[in-house]
Write a protein that holds these residues in place. Structure first.
Motif, PDB file in Angstrom:
ATOM      1  N   ILE A  23       6.914  -0.869 -11.032  1.00 21.50           N
ATOM      2  CA  ILE A  23       5.938  -0.895  -9.909  1.00 21.50           C
ATOM      3  C   ILE A  23       4.515  -1.668 -10.572  1.00 21.50           C
ATOM      4  N   LEU A  24       4.150  -1.688 -11.800  1.00 24.46           N
ATOM      5  CA  LEU A  24       3.267  -2.352 -11.931  1.00 24.46           C
ATOM      6  C   LEU A  24       3.362  -4.231 -12.146  1.00 24.46           C
ATOM      7  N   LEU A  25       4.670  -4.254 -12.543  1.00 18.06           N
ATOM      8  CA  LEU A  25       5.242  -5.679 -12.341  1.00 18.06           C
ATOM      9  C   LEU A  25       5.182  -6.208 -10.876  1.00 18.06           C
ATOM     10  N   SER A 132      -6.336  -3.097  -3.206  1.00 19.28           N
ATOM     11  CA  SER A 132      -5.674  -1.933  -3.588  1.00 19.28           C
ATOM     12  C   SER A 132      -5.071  -1.974  -4.815  1.00 19.28           C
ATOM     13  N   VAL A 133      -4.564  -3.099  -5.459  1.00 20.19           N
ATOM     14  CA  VAL A 133      -3.916  -3.311  -6.848  1.00 20.19           C
ATOM     15  C   VAL A 133      -5.073  -2.819  -7.736  1.00 20.19           C
ATOM     16  N   GLY A 134      -6.247  -3.698  -7.606  1.00 19.06           N
ATOM     17  CA  GLY A 134      -7.508  -3.291  -8.771  1.00 19.06           C
ATOM     18  C   GLY A 134      -7.830  -1.963  -8.784  1.00 19.06           C
ATOM     19  N   PRO A 138      -4.915   0.804 -12.360  1.00 22.72           N
ATOM     20  CA  PRO A 138      -5.055   1.616 -13.672  1.00 22.72           C
ATOM     21  C   PRO A 138      -4.756   3.199 -13.423  1.00 22.72           C
ATOM     22  N   PHE A 139      -4.543   3.606 -12.549  1.00 28.43           N
ATOM     23  CA  PHE A 139      -4.119   5.082 -12.257  1.00 28.43           C
ATOM     24  C   PHE A 139      -2.418   5.080 -12.367  1.00 28.43           C
ATOM     25  N   VAL A 140      -2.158   3.938 -11.907  1.00 23.23           N
ATOM     26  CA  VAL A 140      -0.322   3.929 -12.315  1.00 23.23           C
ATOM     27  C   VAL A 140      -0.279   3.853 -13.878  1.00 23.23           C
ATOM     28  N   GLY A 141      -1.061   2.891 -14.446  1.00 23.55           N
ATOM     29  CA  GLY A 141      -0.857   2.889 -15.896  1.00 23.55           C
ATOM     30  C   GLY A 141      -1.125   4.436 -16.684  1.00 23.55           C
ATOM     31  N   ALA A 183      -4.037  -4.560 -17.396  1.00 24.57           N
ATOM     32  CA  ALA A 183      -3.690  -6.155 -17.134  1.00 24.57           C
ATOM     33  C   ALA A 183      -3.380  -6.668 -15.843  1.00 24.57           C
ATOM     34  N   VAL A 184      -3.075  -5.477 -15.027  1.00 32.31           N
ATOM     35  CA  VAL A 184      -2.601  -5.826 -13.728  1.00 32.31           C
ATOM     36  C   VAL A 184      -3.856  -5.676 -12.724  1.00 32.31           C
TER      37      VAL A 184
END
Length: 244
Positions: A23-25, A132-134, A138-141, A183-184
């Motif tokens: 998902i992060l990738l 949305s990614v920004g 961090p919460f996904v990580g 990093a994402v």
């Protein structure tokens, strides 16, 4: 104890860790695609704005002025000029009683504003992905971090002996997933801010160009830049430069 690597994290992690990494990738790829594509579009739009400011108003007639803008239908300055000309022609060709309903100034303002709104919508497309990614990466990580700590605690409880080799792998997974999330998120946030500033600059140029077109079709001459400062009120301004 062996040095922890990304390959080891992938091989040692369960389906939750692997799904989180995928998902992060995917989020990273999506954000970089948007940054590169919108950045290239912004570069081209600034070149188009330069042509509209330096070449358009030095033409002999309006048809030649349109030629200076090129034939790219995605050029918002070309679209704006064509919309203004069509609005002026339509108003002049209308029946006399329609002129009493709306004068040419109001009709041009509405037509130019509609063209600018469409251009602004295209400019801001894709920025929601970066936002949305920004905000979520961090919460996904962090989710991967919590899951890694959970594995560490489970391994510690199963072994009964609090040794470092039982918790090093899961804790390493947790820390790496946190780093992946940051990093994402960081490039997405920086790209969003940079593109937003660039879009504001282009929209500001569109507003000035629309104001000059409005003056040209109403009075027959362009308002000089020195006369525009301080004279443009909210009713003349055709679009908001505030990004959503």
């Amino acid at each position: 104890m062996q040095e922890l690597s990304i390959a080891q994290v992938w091989s040692q992690g369960d389906f939750v860790i692997r799904a989180t990494a995928i998902i992060l990738l995917a989020m990273s790829l999506a954000s970089w695609i948007v940054i590169l594509m919108k950045g290239w579009d912004l570069f081209r739009l600034k070149a188009m704005a330069f042509g509209a400011e330096k070449k358009f108003w030095h033409s002999d007639d309006f048809d030649h002025a349109l030629e200076t803008l090129g034939s790219n239908q995605n050029n918002p300055f070309l679209t704006l000029a064509v919309a203004g000309r069509e609005a002026a022609q339509h108003h002049r060709a209308s029946q006399p009683q329609l002129h009493d309903v709306m004068d040419i100034s109001d009709w041009l303002t509405r037509s130019l504003k509609s063209s600018i709104d469409e251009s602004v919508s295209r400019l801001q497309s894709g920025l929601a992905i970066l936002a949305s990614v920004g905000s979520t990466a961090p919460f996904v990580g962090l989710f991967g971090t919590v899951w890694g700590i959970y594995h560490a605690l489970v391994g510690l409880g199963a072994s009964g002996v609090p040794t470092i080799d039982k918790v090093a792998g899961p804790v390493g997974e947790a820390l790496i997933m946190t780093a992946f999330g940051l990093a994402v998120a960081i490039p997405a946030v920086l790209g969003y801010n940079a593109l937003t500033r660039g879009n504001k600059s282009v929209i500001s140029k569109l507003n000035r160009f629309a104001h000059d077109l409005h003056a040209y079709f109403v009075t027959g001459s362009r308002v000089r830049p020195g006369n525009v400062r301080g004279a443009m009120d909210d009713s003349v301004r055709l679009a908001s430069v505030k990004a959503q």
